[in-house]
Design a protein around this motif. Structure first.
Motif, PDB file in Angstrom:
ATOM      1  N   ILE A 176       9.802 -21.611  -8.023  1.00 28.72           N
ATOM      2  CA  ILE A 176      11.141 -22.342  -8.343  1.00 28.72           C
ATOM      3  C   ILE A 176      12.309 -21.563  -7.695  1.00 28.72           C
ATOM      4  N   ILE A 177      12.185 -20.031  -7.831  1.00 32.90           N
ATOM      5  CA  ILE A 177      13.105 -19.481  -7.291  1.00 32.90           C
ATOM      6  C   ILE A 177      13.481 -19.724  -5.885  1.00 32.90           C
ATOM      7  N   GLY A 178      12.377 -19.700  -5.358  1.00 29.74           N
ATOM      8  CA  GLY A 178      12.218 -20.032  -3.699  1.00 29.74           C
ATOM      9  C   GLY A 178      13.061 -21.365  -3.262  1.00 29.74           C
ATOM     10  N   LEU A 179      12.691 -22.394  -4.237  1.00 30.55           N
ATOM     11  CA  LEU A 179      13.218 -23.870  -4.020  1.00 30.55           C
ATOM     12  C   LEU A 179      14.874 -23.683  -4.118  1.00 30.55           C
ATOM     13  N   ALA A 180      15.230 -22.927  -5.140  1.00 34.20           N
ATOM     14  CA  ALA A 180      16.767 -22.821  -5.614  1.00 34.20           C
ATOM     15  C   ALA A 180      17.340 -22.134  -4.438  1.00 34.20           C
ATOM     16  N   ILE A 181      16.738 -21.192  -3.788  1.00 35.97           N
ATOM     17  CA  ILE A 181      17.483 -20.358  -2.741  1.00 35.97           C
ATOM     18  C   ILE A 181      17.400 -21.219  -1.423  1.00 35.97           C
ATOM     19  N   ALA A 182      16.396 -22.417  -1.271  1.00 31.89           N
ATOM     20  CA  ALA A 182      16.230 -23.253  -0.162  1.00 31.89           C
ATOM     21  C   ALA A 182      17.564 -24.108  -0.211  1.00 31.89           C
ATOM     22  N   MET A 183      17.903 -24.401  -1.540  1.00 31.90           N
ATOM     23  CA  MET A 183      19.026 -25.622  -1.841  1.00 31.90           C
ATOM     24  C   MET A 183      20.333 -25.025  -1.378  1.00 31.90           C
ATOM     25  N   ILE A 184      20.569 -23.703  -1.076  1.00 29.24           N
ATOM     26  CA  ILE A 184      21.673 -22.967  -0.861  1.00 29.24           C
ATOM     27  C   ILE A 184      22.425 -23.565   0.536  1.00 29.24           C
ATOM     28  N   GLY A 185      23.423 -23.875   0.588  1.00 30.58           N
ATOM     29  CA  GLY A 185      24.034 -24.508   1.960  1.00 30.58           C
ATOM     30  C   GLY A 185      24.657 -25.796   1.543  1.00 30.58           C
ATOM     31  N   LEU A 186      24.605 -26.766   2.891  1.00 31.60           N
ATOM     32  CA  LEU A 186      25.157 -28.055   2.902  1.00 31.60           C
ATOM     33  C   LEU A 186      24.061 -28.981   2.550  1.00 31.60           C
ATOM     34  N   ASP A 187      24.197 -29.839   1.709  1.00 32.96           N
ATOM     35  CA  ASP A 187      23.146 -30.990   1.442  1.00 32.96           C
ATOM     36  C   ASP A 187      23.018 -31.955   2.821  1.00 32.96           C
ATOM     37  N   ASN A 188      21.787 -32.118   3.215  1.00 35.79           N
ATOM     38  CA  ASN A 188      21.686 -32.786   4.490  1.00 35.79           C
ATOM     39  C   ASN A 188      22.194 -34.161   4.699  1.00 35.79           C
ATOM     40  N   THR A 189      22.184 -34.993   3.340  1.00 33.43           N
ATOM     41  CA  THR A 189      22.322 -36.169   3.077  1.00 33.43           C
ATOM     42  C   THR A 189      23.991 -36.527   2.958  1.00 33.43           C
ATOM     43  N   THR A 190      24.624 -35.730   1.873  1.00 33.94           N
ATOM     44  CA  THR A 190      25.764 -35.816   1.448  1.00 33.94           C
ATOM     45  C   THR A 190      27.105 -34.931   2.270  1.00 33.94           C
ATOM     46  N   GLY A 191      26.480 -33.970   2.875  1.00 34.31           N
ATOM     47  CA  GLY A 191      27.118 -32.924   3.247  1.00 34.31           C
ATOM     48  C   GLY A 191      28.009 -31.951   2.272  1.00 34.31           C
ATOM     49  N   LEU A 192      27.802 -32.030   1.086  1.00 37.14           N
ATOM     50  CA  LEU A 192      28.328 -31.285   0.173  1.00 37.14           C
ATOM     51  C   LEU A 192      27.804 -30.105  -0.088  1.00 37.14           C
ATOM     52  N   PRO A 193      28.771 -28.829  -0.359  1.00 34.92           N
ATOM     53  CA  PRO A 193      27.833 -27.718  -0.505  1.00 34.92           C
ATOM     54  C   PRO A 193      27.226 -27.449  -1.964  1.00 34.92           C
ATOM     55  N   ARG A 194      26.006 -26.740  -1.834  1.00 37.89           N
ATOM     56  CA  ARG A 194      25.494 -26.452  -3.089  1.00 37.89           C
ATOM     57  C   ARG A 194      25.182 -25.093  -3.356  1.00 37.89           C
ATOM     58  N   LEU A 195      25.485 -24.521  -4.391  1.00 35.85           N
ATOM     59  CA  LEU A 195      25.063 -23.198  -4.710  1.00 35.85           C
ATOM     60  C   LEU A 195      25.622 -22.226  -3.726  1.00 35.85           C
ATOM     61  N   THR A 196      26.831 -22.365  -3.484  1.00 38.97           N
ATOM     62  CA  THR A 196      27.520 -21.582  -2.261  1.00 38.97           C
ATOM     63  C   THR A 196      28.415 -20.774  -2.865  1.00 38.97           C
ATOM     64  N   PHE A 197      28.707 -21.221  -4.181  1.00 39.55           N
ATOM     65  CA  PHE A 197      29.889 -20.410  -4.932  1.00 39.55           C
ATOM     66  C   PHE A 197      30.956 -20.076  -4.346  1.00 39.55           C
ATOM     67  N   GLY A 198      31.484 -21.019  -3.101  1.00 43.14           N
ATOM     68  CA  GLY A 198      32.693 -20.987  -2.589  1.00 43.14           C
ATOM     69  C   GLY A 198      32.841 -19.888  -1.299  1.00 43.14           C
ATOM     70  N   SER A 199      31.623 -19.335  -0.788  1.00 41.77           N
ATOM     71  CA  SER A 199      31.179 -18.368   0.185  1.00 41.77           C
ATOM     72  C   SER A 199      31.107 -19.066   1.405  1.00 41.77           C
ATOM     73  N   LEU A 200      31.961 -18.925   2.251  1.00 38.11           N
ATOM     74  CA  LEU A 200      31.760 -19.730   3.566  1.00 38.11           C
ATOM     75  C   LEU A 200      30.423 -19.002   4.168  1.00 38.11           C
ATOM     76  N   HIS A 201      29.909 -17.848   4.043  1.00 38.74           N
ATOM     77  CA  HIS A 201      28.654 -17.426   4.618  1.00 38.74           C
ATOM     78  C   HIS A 201      27.557 -18.155   4.467  1.00 38.74           C
ATOM     79  N   LEU A 202      27.650 -18.560   3.100  1.00 37.57           N
ATOM     80  CA  LEU A 202      26.537 -19.403   2.611  1.00 37.57           C
ATOM     81  C   LEU A 202      26.247 -20.960   2.819  1.00 37.57           C
ATOM     82  N   MET A 203      27.390 -21.208   3.762  1.00 34.94           N
ATOM     83  CA  MET A 203      27.403 -22.798   4.053  1.00 34.94           C
ATOM     84  C   MET A 203      26.297 -23.313   4.821  1.00 34.94           C
ATOM     85  N   ASP A 204      25.887 -22.441   5.620  1.00 38.31           N
ATOM     86  CA  ASP A 204      24.570 -22.493   6.582  1.00 38.31           C
ATOM     87  C   ASP A 204      23.242 -22.223   5.826  1.00 38.31           C
TER      88      ASP A 204
END
Length: 501
Positions: A176-204
């Motif tokens: 579950i932790i690994g899946l949560a880390i995989a969710m970090i970044g931009l959603d491939n479908t909506t383009g919305l950021p997920r779990l980035t906490f406002g950090s530009l470094h985590l957008m990718d």
């Protein structure tokens, strides 16, 4: 004929000077890493992956180097098992049962040579099995749709942490932790950021290699630091090395039987070399007429687990190359390497990049002969490496890890993130939380999400579509069995008591 044509194409790639040098170097480095107690193939490959990028290797060369390290580490794990009664890695655990007693009886050289030959037989036949079975499985993979792939990913998550973890709940939590880390970044479908906490470094998102090197290599550094630099000491003196032809001849059938058992265990996602080694040893003991001699220095008790775990190492490459699902922790790290090199494992790999697949197979065939030559006359050299103190090893490992990761992106943020993953990996080790499911979650999380979304689009939101095809039903049943079975098998796989002096 097609197989011979493909193999000739592979040897055309493998017999270039650059590829040969990389294969030999990988075998040598892997044997050293495997002989050091506690490192093992997963950590060895993770430590050296940044080196592949620092040298600007192409996809085939990088994969050849890392798989040679993988095979070399599987060979090397037997050295400390036999001489120190300390498994170099988990699959080498069963080798201690008869290997160390042989060493205590003054037959350390015989045990090392016999185990080297058994490792060669297991790895060579497994590579041939990979060569024959992988193209067939790749054709079957064309029958897989989004529902089948989602079930296949579930099978990987349910089984890969299984036998290596003492607690299935912790293995599930790690996934579950690994899946949560995989969710970090931009959603491939909506383009919305997920779990980035406002950090530009985590957008990718989080880079695979940053997480892997942190969780494996940097965490291992912290474990070494905690040990206060205690050195390993060889408890058995290694005299002149001879080739025990009689023991090798008597163990020939054992090696063949154990190779088959180990290869099947390796092909099954999540079973891996540990189970292959255990099953091979137990099968040989149950079929033997002198069961009482096992555990007291029986040569077949050395040959069986070594052939089994090396065959499983080759078998684990089959699902990784054909289905994109790792069969072991080390192949999960290799999968990350392929993804980083923009190579997508799966049935299309054999058509789109045949030079990668067959170049790898040919290089592994060559590497097995290199390892056989290397592990008989050079055994004394590898034994000396067991006494290298951590205060010498630590700077080298740290330099490779930090230099390699920085060369990938040139970002100091990735170095900080790698350290954080290292601390997290250290904490997981202390709490006995397996890190392989975390890596698997990071690697496969986005693919798993995409498969689920495609399945829901095709079925117009009907979740029962995931269980409609015979293939998906079989995979779901295997996933449930793979998650539940270790709860009953774990007592059989407990660490056996060490032989006292």
């Amino acid at each position: 004929m097609e197989l011979l044509a493909n193999l000739s194409q592979g040897f055309a790639v493998a017999l270039t000077w650059s590829t040969l040098i990389l294969a030999i170097s990988g075998c040598f480095a892997g044997t050293i890493i495997g002989s050091l107690p506690g490192l093992g193939p997963s950590n060895g490959v993770a430590i050296l992956i940044p080196l592949a990028f620092s040298l600007s290797l192409d996809a085939t060369e990088a994969l050849v180097l890392m798989t040679s390290v993988y095979y070399g580490a599987m060979y090397g794990g037997r050295i400390s098992s036999i001489l120190l009664n300390i498994p170099g890695d988990e699959p080498a655990l069963m080798t201690t049962l008869d290997g160390y007693p042989m060493a205590r009886q003054g037959r350390a050289g015989d045990a090392l040579v016999l185990s080297g030959v058994a490792s060669f037989v297991g790895a060579l036949l497994a590579t041939i099995g990979l060569m024959i079975l992988a193209p067939i499985l790749a054709r079957i993979a064309y029958l897989f749709g989004p529902a089948e792939y989602f079930a296949l990913y579930m099978l990987a998550f349910c089984t890969l942490g299984g036998l290596s973890s003492r607690n299935q709940i912790k293995a599930g939590l790690a996934a579950i932790i690994g899946l949560a880390i995989a969710m970090i970044g931009l959603d491939n479908t909506t383009g919305l950021p997920r779990l980035t906490f406002g950090s530009l470094h985590l957008m990718d998102g989080v880079d695979f290699l940053v997480a892997i090197v942190g969780l494996f290599a940097v965490a291992e550094i912290f474990i070494y630091m905690e040990s206060h630099g205690r050195e390993s000491a060889i408890g058995v003196k290694l005299e002149r090395i001879t080739i025990p032809f009689r023991e090798i001849g008597n163990s020939a059938v054992t090696m063949l039987r154990s190779t088959l058992i180990g290869f099947i265990a390796g092909v099954l996602p999540g079973a891996g070399a540990s189970l292959g080694s255990f099953l091979a040893y137990m099968a040989e003991k149950s079929l033997s007429r002198d069961k009482e001699t096992f555990g007291t220095g029986n040569p077949r008790g050395v040959a069986a687990p070594e052939a089994g775990n090396n065959a499983a190492a080759g078998g684990a490459l089959v699902p990784m190359l054909t289905l994109g699902v790792p069969g072991s922790g080390t192949t999960a790290v290799l999968l990350a390497l392929l993804v980083t090199l923009n190579i997508t494992p799966g049935p299309l790999l054999f058509e789109e990049r045949p030079e990668v697949v067959w170049g790898l197979v040919a290089s592994l065939l060559i590497a097995n002969f290199v390892l056989l030559i290397m592990n008989v006359p050079l055994v004394k050299l590898f034994v000396r490496i067991l006494s290298v103190p951590p205060w010498i090893l630590l700077p080298g490992i740290t330099m490779v890890a930090f230099g390699g990761i920085y060369s990938l992106s040139g970002s100091s943020y990735d170095l900080v993130l790698m350290l954080l993953f290292g601390l997290f990996g250290y904490l997981c080790r202390k709490l006995d939380v397996p890190t392989v499911p975390i890596i698997l979650g990071i690697l496969l999380g986005n693919h798993m999400e995409d498969s689920l979304r495609r399945a829901m689009v095709i079925s117009d939101g009907d979740w029962t579509y995931l269980f409609t095809s015979p293939i998906s039903i079989v995979l779901w049943l295997a996933a449930i069995g793979g998650f539940v079975a270790p709860m009953f098998l774990r007592n059989l796989l407990r660490t056996p008591p060490r032989v006292e002096d």
